[in-house]
Design an enzyme around this catalytic site. Sequence first.
Site: not given
Length: 387
Positions: A118, A181, A274, A284, A295
């Site tokens: 990513q 990420h 979210e 959080y 997954y």
Amino acid sequence: MFDIHTYARRSLILAIAFGFSLSACSQAGTQTPAAAAASSAAVAASASAEAPRSLSSQHGPIAVSTLASGLENPWALAFLPDGRLLVSERPGRLRIIGTDGVVSAALTGVPDVVAEGQGGLFDVVPAPDFASSQRIYLSYAEPGEGKLASTAVAYARLTDSGLEEVTVIFSQTPKVDTRHHFGSRLVFDGQGHLFISLGDRGLRPTAQDLGSHMGGLIRVNLDGSVPADNPFVSTEGALPEFWSYGHRNQQGAALNPWTGAVWTHEHGPKGGDEINIPQPGKNYGWPLATFGINYSGDVIPEAVGTTAEGAEPPHHYWPVSPGLSGMAFYDHARFPTWQRSLFVGALAQRALIRLSLEGDAVVAEERLLEDLKWRIRDVRVGPDGAV
């Protein structure tokens, strides 16, 4: 106005970039879909001979026009004052789409990126004083020793051919060897600060470690220095750039035009995407509190439930993950029925999601563009009020 989207061909990583303009139904005092499409598509007249597509919405037909094509994994776009668009491609290229719709050659001077998994080139935003400074800010996966990489932010001066005076102002600590990420969106708060959204880099427990930037929302001054009123400036062992922590992978962030607060969203695991309105110094919850599972179907090992002591609940969440990316508030006079809306892209569920707001509360949801099955990476509202 325009937005760039990616449509994945089968399961390939290669994607074609699409731009589109959206128009609401004909109403008294507003443009018809055809007129709205024409005004938006005129900018890109030479880019595509495609006629605008007409799709449905709760408020009438919308016109979808292609702005540019042939891009590889477009990740973000930004409007410049002269009407041109900056577009980042994840493999590490930055391009300009002219007002004639022509896509430039890759600009020179872009920092080296780790374009694996990513990783790559992420967000691009013009500085608040771009008109005088010609400065832009970029976030990207910065290479380190061997296989190490981190999310980094740099600013540079934009010229007709490329970037000059590139200066790195933030680099996530520590660098790690994972390839997912990374975050990462950039938001100016209008008060002289830059917010940088990060991810946990796939190392879940680090999102609860204030000695690591992973899983944090970062707040710095425009030169990268630390604001004196950041919440952890005086906390021993905590990195001073933190605004909030306990986030999984924040791939969307935007400034609420009505309150001035920064909103972010997180691409959750299997379930539990979210939206948050991060407050200074707050936790959080990730990975202790989540509405999702792995997954594989297994529970998150560190999770104690959907809530955890000392953790803030999400402002809004999805039990089934849309795969969120990109975020834009709508506050333009062009389409009154869309005012007080928040748009977010969906990668997994392949849609443009419009959330209706009353104050800060999310009171309704609409799915747009589902028939096109595009993986939507970024969404912006243009100066003409199209999306």
